[in-house]
Design an enzyme around this catalytic site. Structure first.
Site, mmCIF file in Angstrom:
data_model
loop_
_atom_site.group_PDB
_atom_site.id
_atom_site.type_symbol
_atom_site.label_atom_id
_atom_site.label_comp_id
_atom_site.label_asym_id
_atom_site.label_seq_id
_atom_site.Cartn_x
_atom_site.Cartn_y
_atom_site.Cartn_z
ATOM 1 C CB CYS A 43 -0.801 -0.088 1.109
ATOM 2 S SG CYS A 43 -2.435 1.330 0.906
ATOM 3 C CG HIS A 92 -3.917 -3.451 2.894
ATOM 4 N ND1 HIS A 92 -3.100 -2.904 3.761
ATOM 5 C CD2 HIS A 92 -4.574 -2.011 2.208
ATOM 6 C CE1 HIS A 92 -3.066 -1.647 3.980
ATOM 7 N NE2 HIS A 92 -3.920 -1.045 3.018
ATOM 8 C CD GLU A 103 -2.013 -6.148 5.371
ATOM 9 O OE1 GLU A 103 -2.347 -4.876 5.385
ATOM 10 O OE2 GLU A 103 -1.552 -6.607 4.078
#
Length: 193
Positions: free
Chosen positions: A77, A175, A177
């Site tokens: 990001c 993202h 994650e």
């Protein structure tokens, strides 16, 4: 394999650490250069403004380490955006690892900012092995519109760069994650590059 998450003090570092742990990898979160130098792979996450991220990296004396590392590094990001030369966000000079600028999305009717949600991306790069057309989670108001180092693209009101690669440096605008199984596979692919 030793994985290190660079502590930028402007990201949810724990969620990345947990995602790596689910894949069976232990990682350290650190701003200690000696600790980071022991790692096989590095992660540079970021949330917030380019100004704050660069200020934190300068105060922690991490700028030169990041720019000169030969270890594979994945910017996430804002961490991807600061790999470039400049961000329009508060007119901030960034790391200058890749020749691109980060700019604000064009304001178009029917598209709100920030761009927040799931979008599919297209790529044939090894980082996206098994992931061409997969959906990833994005949250951003600024983007990279063009780069010679683009390895994945996406569209939200306009085409933008979803991922970049140059030498040992990689960056993803989304993202991983927070992107479920697709995100975890991308993180696994990165560990195998």
């Amino acid at each position: 394999m030793k994985l290190a998450i660079i502590d930028t003090a402007c990201a949810n570092l724990a969620s990345l650490s947990f995602a790596l742990k689910r894949l069976g990898f232990e990682s350290v979160i650190s701003d200690d250069i000696k600790e980071l130098e022991k790692a096989d792979k590095l992660f540079l996450p970021g949330v917030g403004t380019a100004y704050k991220a660069m200020l934190n990296l300068e105060q922690k004396k991490l700028v030169e380490f990041i720019k000169n590392t030969k270890k594979p590094l994945l910017g996430i990001c804002l961490g991807m955006q600061i790999l470039g030369e400049f961000s329009q966000e508060l007119n901030q000079k960034t790391l200058g690892i890749m020749p691109f600028e980060t700019v604000k999305f064009s304001q178009k009717e029917g598209f709100s900012l920030p761009h927040m949600g799931w979008n599919d991306i297209s790529s044939s790069h090894p980082l996206f092995k098994g992931l061409n057309g997969a959906f990833f989670y994005f949250v951003h108001s600024y983007c990279v519109k063009q780069s010679d180092h683009k390895i994945a693209s996406c569209e939200y009101s306009e085409d933008f760069v979803a991922a970049l690669a140059k030498n040992n440096f990689y960056g993803v605008q989304f993202h991983p994650e927070r992107s479920g199984e697709a995100g975890e596979l991308l993180l696994k692919n990165f560990t195998e590059l």
